[in-house]
Design an enzyme around this catalytic site. Structure first.
Site, PDB file in Angstrom:
ATOM      1  N   TYR A  37      29.366  31.084  32.984  1.00 44.52           N
ATOM      2  CA  TYR A  37      29.261  32.187  33.544  1.00 44.52           C
ATOM      3  C   TYR A  37      30.596  33.128  33.284  1.00 44.52           C
ATOM      4  CZ  TYR A  37      28.833  35.605  37.670  1.00 44.52           C
ATOM      5  OH  TYR A  37      28.737  36.531  38.558  1.00 44.52           O
ATOM      6  N   ASP A  58      38.102  31.652  29.141  1.00 48.00           N
ATOM      7  CA  ASP A  58      37.845  32.078  30.493  1.00 48.00           C
ATOM      8  C   ASP A  58      38.221  31.283  31.489  1.00 48.00           C
ATOM      9  OD1 ASP A  58      35.002  33.034  32.510  1.00 48.00           O
ATOM     10  OD2 ASP A  58      36.958  33.014  32.771  1.00 48.00           O
ATOM     11  N   LYS A  70      40.506  34.391  40.567  1.00 46.41           N
ATOM     12  CA  LYS A  70      40.533  33.295  41.858  1.00 46.41           C
ATOM     13  C   LYS A  70      41.851  33.093  42.119  1.00 46.41           C
ATOM     14  CE  LYS A  70      35.965  31.803  40.333  1.00 46.41           C
ATOM     15  NZ  LYS A  70      35.183  31.930  41.367  1.00 46.41           N
TER      16      LYS A  70
HETATM   17  P1  KE4 Z   1      34.320  37.179  39.899  1.00 43.31           P
HETATM   18  O1  KE4 Z   1      33.906  38.663  39.386  1.00 43.31           O
HETATM   19  O2  KE4 Z   1      33.360  36.717  40.581  1.00 43.31           O
HETATM   20  O3  KE4 Z   1      35.728  37.365  40.550  1.00 43.31           O
HETATM   21  O4  KE4 Z   1      34.685  36.190  38.635  1.00 43.31           O
HETATM   22  C1  KE4 Z   1      33.223  36.159  37.739  1.00 43.31           C
HETATM   23  C2  KE4 Z   1      33.914  34.730  36.958  1.00 43.31           C
HETATM   24  C3  KE4 Z   1      34.331  34.834  35.732  1.00 43.31           C
HETATM   25  N1  KE4 Z   1      34.489  33.626  35.016  1.00 43.31           N
HETATM   26  C4  KE4 Z   1      34.145  32.310  35.720  1.00 43.31           C
HETATM   27  C5  KE4 Z   1      34.399  31.133  34.982  1.00 43.31           C
HETATM   28  C6  KE4 Z   1      33.691  32.248  36.997  1.00 43.31           C
HETATM   29  O5  KE4 Z   1      33.534  31.122  37.746  1.00 43.31           O
HETATM   30  C7  KE4 Z   1      33.575  33.522  37.742  1.00 43.31           C
HETATM   31  C8  KE4 Z   1      32.832  33.518  38.924  1.00 43.31           C
HETATM   32  N2  KE4 Z   1      32.484  32.254  39.759  1.00 43.31           N
HETATM   33  C9  KE4 Z   1      31.600  32.240  40.700  1.00 43.31           C
HETATM   34  C10 KE4 Z   1      31.279  30.718  41.193  1.00 43.31           C
HETATM   35  N3  KE4 Z   1      30.456  30.208  40.166  1.00 43.31           N
HETATM   36  C11 KE4 Z   1      31.745  33.126  41.896  1.00 43.31           C
HETATM   37  C12 KE4 Z   1      31.140  32.971  42.945  1.00 43.31           C
HETATM   38  C13 KE4 Z   1      30.265  34.200  43.186  1.00 43.31           C
HETATM   39  O6  KE4 Z   1      29.562  34.564  42.244  1.00 43.31           O
HETATM   40  O7  KE4 Z   1      30.102  34.474  44.316  1.00 43.31           O
END
Ligand code: KE4
Length: 426
Positions: free
Chosen positions: A142, A237, A265
């Site tokens: 993701y 990523d 994060k």
């Molecule tokens: P954000 O746009 O949510 O800050 O980051 C996206 C993203 C990008 N790359 C990786 C590897 C990620 O894990 C994420 C976001 N992770 C999720 C949890 N699996 C965020 C939680 C959510 O969607 O509320």
């Protein structure tokens, strides 16, 4: 009714699904999402005052525990001088210099406000730099919710089994190629079938959005070699792994250099921050230097910067934190291995550094397909049994658990005890 139940009912009147991000909705595990009121250190306290030992930590950012005093104080102090300027500041330079001093292969870095923005921008930059359109991502990974990435994606899409996302047009996703994680042959075949057309391979160097999936020996090295041979950019990523697996993230931990890296994060210390960076010759194509346009009203925002800077400076000045965090996770791993086997139910624990996940599977879990055929119904029941015992796990078998360095030995023992009781109660 609990206060969380009352709040959830009310929330659904004004927010889609009652949450501002789908993974918080408990939709796959069932039940009512727990509304949190405050948190400190390794603990969160819900709207009914119940305490939980937290293994989500805001999905990664709270590496040092909640309400980490130096970060809180820095935010309070900085806010007095206004919360945003929309003009360059010295603090943004200090943040960029600090990041570049901590991670390998990043000559220039651009701040954004989320991991989604970071990955979206890095992909556009790779396409602009190479003049190619296609890219490879891995099933179950993701990279945020930009259209091109919502193909066989992990996290909430896997949790809710969303195969195709309405609104993502064929035009937006036609250049997205996918391969199973850890499958170098599949990547080589895609590269052969699309010779000269692939701009980038983007990967979570340790995957965390299908549970924790660890790269098999030779996989990352193989991707690096293919990219070098074919003029493809390798994008790590590191939104999850950055500043968590090591000060230098997965690049340091795995000893593999990427051409572009994305962060999020931990880099914001709980405030909305993302970043992308990499080789100078690539990053110089980003506006205003080059024509690959990317922008953000609140990029480099002073409150977010001071929170992230304070967090990263603490990590840079105290490298022992990483050893402590790894040790805590190893303690948890060992303890869970002992108790989860007590009922003869098959399970697998995947771990690297402070990223760990439990899969009720009798086979290894090395890619999304493996994770998908695990007994996730049992995980959902295990989740609730642990929640009842005050242990807050990610509400999905397709998420990694995140540990914070505020966890005590007693917290870990309590978690293991709860896991024993939970598995025996299923
Ligand atoms: P954000 O746009 O949510 O800050 O980051 C996206 C993203 C990008 N790359 C990786 C590897 C990620 O894990 C994420 C976001 N992770 C999720 C949890 N699996 C965020 C939680 C959510 O969607 O509320």
């Amino acid at each position: 009714m609990t206060n969380s139940e009352k709040l959830f009912e009310r929330a659904q009147l004004s927010i889609p699904g009652g949450v501002n991000s789908p993974v918080r909705a408990f939709k796959s595990v069932g039940g009512t999402p727990v509304f949190m009121q405050r948190a400190a250190g390794a603990y969160m306290y819900d709207a009914d005052g119940k305490r939980y030992i937290d293994y989500i930590n805001s999905w990664g950012p709270m590496l040092l525990g909640h309400a980490y005093e130096p970060v809180v104080r820095a935010i309070q102090q900085k806010a007095i001088d206004s919360t945003s300027f929309g003009a360059p500041t010295e603090l943004e330079i200090e943040m960029a210099e600090l990041i570049i001093s901590m991670v390998p292969n990043v000559d220039l870095v651009r701040m954004v406000s989320s991991g989604t923005e970071a990955c979206m921008s890095a992909l556009r930059l790779a396409r602009g730099f190479t003049g190619r359109n296609k890219f490879i991502k891995f099933e179950g990974c993701y990279h945020g919710h930009a259209d091109a990435f919502l193909v066989k994606a992990g996290s909430g899409l896997a949790t809710f089994n969303i195969q195709t996302v309405p609104g993502v047009t064929a035009g937006a996703s036609m250049d997205t190629l996918t391969a199973p994680y850890n499958d170098l042959e599949a990547v080589a075949q895609l590269v052969k079938d699309n010779a000269g057309e692939i701009a980038a391979i983007i990967i979570e160097p340790v995957a965390g959005n299908m549970g924790c999936i660890v790269p098999q020996p030779g996989f990352m090295e193989g991707l690096r070699a293919i990219c070098d041979k074919e003029g493809i950019l390798l994008i790590f990523d590191e939104v999850m792994t950055g500043f968590r697996l090591a000060a230098g993230g997965a690049q340091e931990r795995l000893g593999i250099r990427a051409d572009l890296v994305t962060y999020g994060k931990v880099i914001g210390g709980g405030m909305p921050v993302g970043a992308f960076g990499g080789r100078r010759d690539i990053m110089e194509r980003i506006a205003p230097l080059g024509n690959v346009y990317q922008a953000g009203t609140l990029s480099g925002n002073p409150i977010a910067m001071i929170a992230g800077y304070t967090m990263l400076k603490t990590l840079k000045d105290n490298p022992a934190i990483y050893k402590e965090l790894d040790h805590k996770t190893e303690q948890l791993h060992t303890g869970l291995s002992e108790v989860l086997g007590s009922t003869g139910r098959p399970f697998i624990i995947n771990r690297l550094g402070s990223m760990i996940s439990v899969h009720f599977s009798e086979n290894p879990v090395n890619n999304f397909a493996d994770a998908a055929v695990a007994d996730n119904a049992t995980f959902n029941r295990f989740f609730h049994a642990m929640l009842d015992r005050g242990i807050y796990l990610p509400p999905s078998a397709y998420e990694t658990w995140f540990l914070c360095n505020a966890l005590s030995d007693a917290d870990i023992s309590e978690t293991i005890k709860a896991a024993k009781e939970s598995i025996e109660s299923l």
